[in-house]
Write an enzyme that holds these catalytic residues in place. Structure first.
Site, PDB file in Angstrom:
ATOM      1  N   VAL A  44       0.818  -1.205   0.000  1.00  0.00           N
ATOM      2  CA  VAL A  44       0.000   0.000   0.000  1.00  0.00           C
ATOM      3  C   VAL A  44       0.855   1.260   0.000  1.00  0.00           C
ATOM      4  CG1 VAL A  44      -0.140   0.128   2.526  1.00  0.00           C
ATOM      5  CG2 VAL A  44      -2.013   1.052   1.139  1.00  0.00           C
ATOM      6  N   LYS A  45       2.107   1.161   0.431  1.00  0.00           N
ATOM      7  CA  LYS A  45       2.966   2.333   0.563  1.00  0.00           C
ATOM      8  C   LYS A  45       3.366   2.937  -0.778  1.00  0.00           C
ATOM      9  CE  LYS A  45       3.264   2.463   5.077  1.00  0.00           C
ATOM     10  NZ  LYS A  45       2.798   3.607   5.851  1.00  0.00           N
TER      11      LYS A  45
END
Length: 454
Positions: A44-45
């Site tokens: 998700v980063k």
């Protein structure tokens, strides 16, 4: 240049986001996972990394060919490495020493410089991840991404993750669950979903049980890339500005064992190989998915491929007292039987008299773990030595030690760790020539074992 009729992204950066929802058909049909491990960098980063760099470019904080510096547990660094490679930047990443070796290998494969620093230090220590990153950025004239306090982090999820979930569920989502690390995902996506639903969507933060976000003591935990560790010598415990506490309706604490077992279950029952922080988030989601009309969306932030040497490796799990081994094997638990209540840790500043008084209140063993916290059972990661209170009592009676003495002069070096679920041969081999070892359950010292007991 690609032909106009070819279906393709112009660059890997265009492939960030747009991840699917996947229903947990076997485990919990009302729970859908947002598959963030399908981003190009595997987490998700990637979303925050791209948003922070684009924002820095717009503001003029990052010029052509510039240096990006960040302190991270790995995933944000990987996202930044992809963006840096595509847009022509250099990258230096500072990671704590508990970061999985897969992540550091991935960072180096992308060409990033990786600086490893101790993770279990006070915030004020020059070696602390965030301080080290800030110092390197200042010394080298680099741009510090600072995901913890950078408003572009939660903004990325308000602008992309939240709208995607709302559209994918046709506005039927009732609960949004995400782990709390920097807080950007739960804050940004959670804020959008609350606004879009008129406040109907409940936002749940998932957190390791020892993390301070959920009211824990801040001692070390085994799940990587989530939670908030607080060293006992930290003077001012500052929380990330990316975490907007007013957005979160409830923080659900989940133990390390439950997190890891949930991650393993997702792999074996749903075919989803995920990290342990995804296990934390899904475990929290399973607790809130109660009503027949509930539609729960939980962010699973990264792939288990970055943690094969940890949460899926018996050689890592075993010494930490997590489930390993084959059915029918004699384990340490079988040999030792029920353990007495675990002793709390002894701070190195305690006096001999204080140690003996505490030992009188907690009978059941002569070896006591020594570390920075006077709470128990202590994390094996913080135990720095052992104190034999039986021997110490004899020294006091013989006049060779005084009750006012600090215990530091009587503490021996660290002992090996043996997991409660390990096989007897594996445990005996680790004990080796040591006279004793700690017995560990879920990463915490739960007692000791002496040579000959195995």
């Amino acid at each position: 240049m690609a032909a106009d009729d070819i279906e393709a992204f112009d660059s890997v950066l265009d492939a960030i986001g747009g991840t699917p929802l996947i229903r947990l058909a076997r485990i919990a049909p009302r729970v859908y996972v947002k598959a963030e491990f399908l981003n190009p960098g595997g987490s998700v980063k990637d979303r925050a990394a791209l948003a922070m760099v684009l924002d820095a470019e717009r503001r003029g904080a990052l010029g052509p060919g510039g240096l990006i510096v960040e302190g991270t547990s790995g995933n944000t660094g990987i996202g930044l490495a992809i963006v840096a490679a595509q847009r022509g930047y250099r990258l230096t990443v500072v990671v704590p020493d508990k970061t999985s070796r897969e992540k550091t290998a991935i960072l180096r494969a992308y060409g990033a410089e990786v600086v490893v620093t101790p993770g279990a230090v006070p915030r004020e220590d020059p070696g602390h991840v965030r301080r080290a990153a800030a110092r390197i950025a200042a010394e080298r004239g680099g741009w510090l991404a600072d995901q913890y306090d950078n408003p572009a982090n939660p903004a990325a999820h308000r602008e992309t993750t939240g709208p995607e979930i709302w559209r994918q569920t046709r506005g039927r989502i009732t609960h949004f669950v995400a782990g709390i690390g920097t807080g950007g995902t739960v804050s940004g996506a959670g804020a959008y979903l609350k606004e879009a639903s008129g406040g109907r969507v409940r936002v749940i933060g998932a957190d390791p049980e020892h993390s301070v976000y959920s009211g824990g003591d801040g001692s070390p935990y085994l799940v990587e890339s989530i939670g908030h560790y607080r060293h006992p010598d930290t003077r001012e415990d500052l929380w990330p500005r990316s975490y907007h506490r007013d957005v979160v309706d409830h923080v659900e604490a989940v133990g390390d064992r439950e997190s890891i077992l949930t991650a393993q279950r997702l792999a074996r029952e749903e075919g989803l190989l995920l990290g342990a922080s995804a296990g934390t988030a899904v475990a929290a989601a399973l607790k809130v998915a109660a009503g027949p009309d509930d539609l729960v969306v939980v962010v699973v932030p990264d792939s288990g491929r970055s943690y094969l040497s940890k949460y899926y490796d018996d050689d890592w799990l075993g010494p930490l007292g997590l489930p390993v081994g084959q059915p029918g094997e004699a384990t340490v638990a079988d040999v030792l039987g029920p353990l007495p209540p675990p002793a709390p840790g002894l701070p190195l500043t305690a006096s001999v008299g204080e140690a003996l008084t505490l030992a009188d209140r907690h009978p059941g063993g002569t070896l006591w773990p020594v570390g920075p916290r006077a709470s128990g059972p202590p994390s094996v990661a913080e135990v720095t030595g052992a104190l034999d209170v039986g021997e110490l009592r004899l020294l006091v009676r013989a006049g060779a030690a005084r009750t006012a003495d600090p215990i530091a002069g009587y503490v021996t070096g660290p002992l090996p760790a043996i997991g409660i679920g390990e096989s007897r041969p594996a445990a005996a081999a680790r004990l080796g020539t040591h006279p004793a070892a700690w017995i560990v359950v879920d990463g915490r010292v739960a007692g000791s074992v002496h040579k000959g007991q195995l």
